[in-house]
Design a protein around this motif. Structure first.
Motif, mmCIF file in Angstrom:
data_model
loop_
_atom_site.group_PDB
_atom_site.id
_atom_site.type_symbol
_atom_site.label_atom_id
_atom_site.label_comp_id
_atom_site.label_asym_id
_atom_site.label_seq_id
_atom_site.Cartn_x
_atom_site.Cartn_y
_atom_site.Cartn_z
ATOM 1 N N LYS A 161 -3.739 -42.647 99.622
ATOM 2 C CA LYS A 161 -3.162 -43.636 98.657
ATOM 3 C C LYS A 161 -3.560 -45.118 99.277
ATOM 4 C CE LYS A 161 0.224 -41.187 96.616
ATOM 5 N NZ LYS A 161 1.794 -40.673 96.408
ATOM 6 N N GLU A 162 -4.461 -45.258 100.322
ATOM 7 C CA GLU A 162 -4.485 -46.615 101.042
ATOM 8 C C GLU A 162 -5.399 -47.418 99.810
ATOM 9 O OE1 GLU A 162 -6.606 -46.270 104.510
ATOM 10 O OE2 GLU A 162 -4.997 -45.886 105.762
ATOM 11 N N ARG A 163 -5.473 -48.633 100.006
ATOM 12 C CA ARG A 163 -6.120 -49.470 98.882
ATOM 13 C C ARG A 163 -7.706 -49.177 98.880
ATOM 14 N NH1 ARG A 163 -4.842 -54.274 96.524
ATOM 15 N NH2 ARG A 163 -2.812 -54.521 97.615
ATOM 16 N N GLU A 164 -8.170 -49.136 99.984
ATOM 17 C CA GLU A 164 -9.796 -48.850 100.213
ATOM 18 C C GLU A 164 -9.943 -47.475 99.524
ATOM 19 O OE1 GLU A 164 -12.270 -50.916 101.202
ATOM 20 O OE2 GLU A 164 -10.505 -52.551 101.441
ATOM 21 N N ASN A 165 -9.479 -46.416 99.788
ATOM 22 C CA ASN A 165 -9.485 -45.130 99.328
ATOM 23 C C ASN A 165 -9.236 -45.171 97.731
ATOM 24 O OD1 ASN A 165 -10.317 -44.227 101.867
ATOM 25 N ND2 ASN A 165 -8.090 -43.146 102.077
ATOM 26 N N ARG A 166 -8.389 -45.980 97.169
ATOM 27 C CA ARG A 166 -7.807 -46.100 95.760
ATOM 28 C C ARG A 166 -9.257 -46.970 95.224
ATOM 29 N NH1 ARG A 166 -2.986 -45.022 93.725
ATOM 30 N NH2 ARG A 166 -3.130 -46.733 92.250
ATOM 31 N N LYS A 167 -9.906 -47.859 95.695
ATOM 32 C CA LYS A 167 -11.094 -48.553 95.409
ATOM 33 C C LYS A 167 -12.157 -47.525 95.306
ATOM 34 C CE LYS A 167 -10.452 -53.158 97.270
ATOM 35 N NZ LYS A 167 -11.232 -53.940 98.041
ATOM 36 N N VAL A 168 -12.227 -46.793 95.978
ATOM 37 C CA VAL A 168 -13.571 -45.479 96.081
ATOM 38 C C VAL A 168 -13.414 -44.695 95.070
ATOM 39 C CG1 VAL A 168 -14.406 -43.822 97.372
ATOM 40 C CG2 VAL A 168 -14.135 -45.902 98.523
ATOM 41 N N LEU A 169 -12.044 -44.246 94.647
ATOM 42 C CA LEU A 169 -11.736 -43.458 93.603
ATOM 43 C C LEU A 169 -11.931 -43.723 92.384
ATOM 44 C CD1 LEU A 169 -8.501 -41.590 95.113
ATOM 45 C CD2 LEU A 169 -10.862 -40.572 94.509
ATOM 46 N N GLY A 170 -11.414 -45.239 92.156
ATOM 47 C CA GLY A 170 -11.644 -45.840 90.909
ATOM 48 C C GLY A 170 -12.841 -46.269 90.577
ATOM 49 N N LEU A 171 -13.759 -46.569 91.496
ATOM 50 C CA LEU A 171 -15.377 -46.563 91.075
ATOM 51 C C LEU A 171 -15.885 -45.142 90.839
ATOM 52 C CD1 LEU A 171 -17.614 -48.577 91.268
ATOM 53 C CD2 LEU A 171 -18.026 -48.167 93.661
ATOM 54 N N ALA A 172 -15.430 -44.073 91.310
ATOM 55 C CA ALA A 172 -16.113 -42.836 91.150
ATOM 56 C C ALA A 172 -15.735 -42.335 89.710
ATOM 57 C CB ALA A 172 -15.615 -41.882 92.025
ATOM 58 N N SER A 173 -14.240 -42.867 89.358
ATOM 59 C CA SER A 173 -13.814 -42.617 87.809
ATOM 60 C C SER A 173 -14.758 -43.332 86.743
ATOM 61 C CB SER A 173 -12.197 -42.670 87.936
ATOM 62 O OG SER A 173 -12.072 -44.143 87.814
ATOM 63 N N GLN A 174 -15.243 -44.540 87.260
ATOM 64 C CA GLN A 174 -16.005 -45.257 86.257
ATOM 65 C C GLN A 174 -17.405 -44.630 86.105
ATOM 66 O OE1 GLN A 174 -15.235 -48.345 84.674
ATOM 67 N NE2 GLN A 174 -13.106 -47.811 85.227
ATOM 68 N N HIS A 175 -17.928 -43.889 87.211
ATOM 69 C CA HIS A 175 -19.255 -43.392 87.085
ATOM 70 C C HIS A 175 -19.087 -42.068 86.268
ATOM 71 C CE1 HIS A 175 -20.752 -45.069 90.999
ATOM 72 N NE2 HIS A 175 -20.841 -46.121 89.880
ATOM 73 N N LEU A 176 -17.884 -41.412 86.238
ATOM 74 C CA LEU A 176 -17.626 -39.987 85.729
ATOM 75 C C LEU A 176 -18.353 -40.277 84.065
ATOM 76 C CD1 LEU A 176 -16.954 -37.346 86.164
ATOM 77 C CD2 LEU A 176 -14.740 -38.007 85.465
ATOM 78 N N PRO A 177 -17.691 -40.917 83.264
ATOM 79 C CA PRO A 177 -18.222 -40.757 81.628
ATOM 80 C C PRO A 177 -19.578 -41.324 81.555
ATOM 81 C CG PRO A 177 -16.418 -42.892 81.978
ATOM 82 C CD PRO A 177 -16.782 -42.206 83.389
ATOM 83 N N VAL A 178 -20.117 -42.014 82.256
ATOM 84 C CA VAL A 178 -21.602 -42.445 82.154
ATOM 85 C C VAL A 178 -22.634 -41.602 82.727
ATOM 86 C CG1 VAL A 178 -23.308 -44.604 82.787
ATOM 87 C CG2 VAL A 178 -20.771 -45.012 82.070
ATOM 88 N N TYR A 179 -22.242 -41.129 84.011
ATOM 89 C CA TYR A 179 -23.318 -40.304 84.590
ATOM 90 C C TYR A 179 -22.845 -38.850 84.603
ATOM 91 C CZ TYR A 179 -24.742 -44.956 86.223
ATOM 92 O OH TYR A 179 -25.158 -46.340 86.159
ATOM 93 N N PHE A 180 -21.881 -38.546 84.062
ATOM 94 C CA PHE A 180 -21.467 -37.206 83.898
ATOM 95 C C PHE A 180 -20.875 -36.572 85.257
ATOM 96 C CE2 PHE A 180 -24.854 -37.243 80.829
ATOM 97 C CZ PHE A 180 -24.101 -37.140 79.573
ATOM 98 N N THR A 181 -20.873 -37.448 86.299
ATOM 99 C CA THR A 181 -20.172 -36.888 87.747
ATOM 100 C C THR A 181 -19.720 -38.478 88.547
ATOM 101 O OG1 THR A 181 -20.802 -35.793 89.826
ATOM 102 C CG2 THR A 181 -22.479 -37.315 88.695
ATOM 103 N N GLY A 182 -18.836 -38.114 89.273
ATOM 104 C CA GLY A 182 -18.475 -39.033 90.355
ATOM 105 C C GLY A 182 -18.562 -38.381 91.540
#
Length: 169
Positions: free
Chosen positions: A91-112
């Motif tokens: 739940k650290e801020r840096e790890n949440r940023k990484v998870l957030g970016l990966a979740s943004q990739h999911l609908p566009v690139y079909f994977t995060g």
């Protein structure tokens, strides 16, 4: 394999990226498909809708718990301490940023893609979000589970200078 007519993954990703980031007007102008009287304005509702995905995903972060291997007090105490450490790190801020970016990739690139890398300077793991275009996966695998694949590789674009610096001999 992914460029075949059956999947056409790269063209599908390109189209989704164009729509996701509201580049339809630019593409139409480039191909001279817009008439002089047509609007150059685009209200990208898709961007607004997908912008709600990240807050929803980040608000429901699971609590990770480590269970003791046996019923001794020492095992229970150790499991509790490890649970706190793992849950805090996720739940650290840096790890949440990484998870957030990966979740943004999911609908566009079909994977995060989130990659864990050991960093000897801080003596701990660092989590990085890798762009899906830089990932090759085993297309012969019958499931989408990375553990079942024979390989998952990352393409690392480097200059000649960077390669020589990494491997001087």
């Amino acid at each position: 394999f992914y460029k075949s007519d059956e999947y056409d993954l790269y063209n599908r990703r390109e189209k989704l990226e164009m729509y996701r980031f509201g580049r339809q007007i630019i593409e139409k102008e480039r191909e001279r498909q817009l008439k002089s009287y047509e609007s150059r304005y685009l209200d990208n509702v898709l961007y607004e809708i997908e912008a709600t995905i990240k807050p929803l995903a980040m608000s429901r972060m699971p609590d990770l718990m480590v269970l003791p291997g046996n019923e001794s007090d020492e095992a229970k105490m150790m499991a509790e301490e490890v649970s706190k450490a793992v849950d805090t790190q996720i739940k650290e801020r840096e790890n949440r940023k990484v998870l957030g970016l990966a979740s943004q990739h999911l609908p566009v690139y079909f994977t995060g893609v989130v990659k864990a890398r050991w960093n000897p300077e801080i003596d701990d793991y660092v989590f990085e979000c890798i762009h899906p275009d830089l990932i090759d996966v085993d297309y012969t695998c019958p499931t989408n589970n990375a553990d079942d694949m024979q390989f998952v590789s990352q393409i690392v674009p480097l200059t000649v200078e960077q390669v020589v610096m990494r491997f001087p001999s």
